[in-house]
Design a protein around this motif. Sequence first.
Motif, short mmCIF file in Angstrom:
data_model
loop_
_atom_site.label_atom_id
_atom_site.label_comp_id
_atom_site.label_asym_id
_atom_site.label_seq_id
_atom_site.Cartn_x
_atom_site.Cartn_y
_atom_site.Cartn_z
N TRP A 127 0.85 -1.19 0.00
CA TRP A 127 0.00 0.00 0.00
C TRP A 127 0.88 1.24 0.00
O TRP A 127 1.88 1.30 0.72
N LEU A 128 0.50 2.24 -0.78
CA LEU A 128 1.18 3.53 -0.79
C LEU A 128 0.18 4.62 -0.40
O LEU A 128 -0.90 4.71 -0.99
N ALA A 129 0.55 5.42 0.56
CA ALA A 129 -0.28 6.57 0.93
C ALA A 129 0.22 7.77 0.13
O ALA A 129 1.42 8.04 0.10
N VAL A 130 -0.68 8.43 -0.56
CA VAL A 130 -0.34 9.62 -1.33
C VAL A 130 -1.28 10.74 -0.93
O VAL A 130 -2.42 10.50 -0.52
N GLU A 131 -0.81 11.97 -1.07
CA GLU A 131 -1.60 13.12 -0.65
C GLU A 131 -2.86 13.31 -1.51
O GLU A 131 -3.92 13.65 -1.00
N HIS A 132 -2.73 13.10 -2.82
CA HIS A 132 -3.85 13.27 -3.74
C HIS A 132 -4.05 12.00 -4.57
O HIS A 132 -3.59 11.92 -5.71
N PRO A 133 -4.73 11.00 -4.01
CA PRO A 133 -4.88 9.74 -4.73
C PRO A 133 -5.57 9.88 -6.09
O PRO A 133 -5.31 9.10 -7.00
N GLU A 134 -6.41 10.88 -6.25
CA GLU A 134 -7.11 11.07 -7.52
C GLU A 134 -6.15 11.41 -8.67
O GLU A 134 -6.50 11.29 -9.84
N GLN A 135 -4.92 11.80 -8.36
CA GLN A 135 -3.94 12.13 -9.38
C GLN A 135 -3.13 10.92 -9.85
O GLN A 135 -2.39 11.01 -10.83
N VAL A 136 -3.26 9.78 -9.18
CA VAL A 136 -2.46 8.61 -9.52
C VAL A 136 -2.88 8.07 -10.89
O VAL A 136 -4.05 7.79 -11.14
N ALA A 137 -1.87 7.91 -11.76
CA ALA A 137 -2.10 7.38 -13.09
C ALA A 137 -1.46 6.00 -13.26
O ALA A 137 -1.70 5.32 -14.25
N GLY A 138 -0.62 5.60 -12.30
CA GLY A 138 0.03 4.30 -12.39
C GLY A 138 1.04 4.10 -11.27
O GLY A 138 1.27 4.99 -10.46
N VAL A 139 1.61 2.91 -11.26
CA VAL A 139 2.67 2.57 -10.31
C VAL A 139 3.86 2.10 -11.13
O VAL A 139 3.72 1.23 -12.00
N LEU A 140 5.02 2.70 -10.88
CA LEU A 140 6.23 2.36 -11.61
C LEU A 140 7.29 1.82 -10.64
O LEU A 140 7.31 2.19 -9.46
N LEU A 141 8.16 0.99 -11.18
CA LEU A 141 9.28 0.44 -10.42
C LEU A 141 10.58 1.00 -10.99
O LEU A 141 10.70 1.21 -12.20
N ILE A 142 11.54 1.22 -10.13
CA ILE A 142 12.86 1.70 -10.55
C ILE A 142 13.80 0.50 -10.49
O ILE A 142 13.86 -0.19 -9.46
N PRO A 143 14.54 0.20 -11.56
CA PRO A 143 15.28 -1.05 -11.68
C PRO A 143 16.48 -1.23 -10.76
O PRO A 143 16.99 -2.34 -10.63
N ASN A 144 16.95 -0.18 -10.13
CA ASN A 144 18.16 -0.29 -9.32
C ASN A 144 17.93 -1.09 -8.06
O ASN A 144 17.03 -0.78 -7.27
N ASP A 145 18.73 -2.13 -7.85
CA ASP A 145 18.62 -2.98 -6.66
C ASP A 145 18.94 -2.15 -5.42
O ASP A 145 19.99 -1.53 -5.33
#
Length: 175
Positions: A127-145
């Motif tokens: 789960w991710l808490a964000v200040e403005h959930p209505e603005q979320v367009a997706g979830v991305l991952l950053i490849p660096n271990d």
Amino acid sequence: MVPARVIAVSPLALVIFALSGCSSMGCTDTTAERGKAGARVHVVNTYEQPLGVTAAVVDWRLEPHPQEPTEGDRVHFRFRFEGADEYTGAAVDACAVDKERVALGCQTIYSNQAFGPADDPLTGDEWLAVEHPEQVAGVLLIPNDQSYDRRTCEVDLKDGGGIHPPEPPSRGDQL
């Protein structure tokens, strides 16, 4: 002209200097470049070499967290690590982003968090808490271990140093 006695003593002084632990005067810290974020990434080490592990966002949705329903919507996402086992222990940063790929909230997820149902044991959720959930367009991952971060020169001048993972992304970072 340098006296012969100084030339003869110089190598000895360097050996004593090195054996005394002062050889770490060359301790340097560097930070790896942040890789390109995506919904599916090949996890790389600090030298940008593939680990043979792929991390992917399986799906995501906005909904209240079951333990804190009065807090409003959060980003609930499922992820999958392929190629990771209990010994490789890969970790990547996951970020909820807006349509411009600006981070709204991020956290590190670890392959050992993937403990899905018996039919898909490589899948986990977070789960991710964000200040403005209505603005979320997706979830991305950053490849660096992010699973291993060696000691810094500041913390351990003798044994520290080397390449470190990039700084974790923060709210407002362009991914």
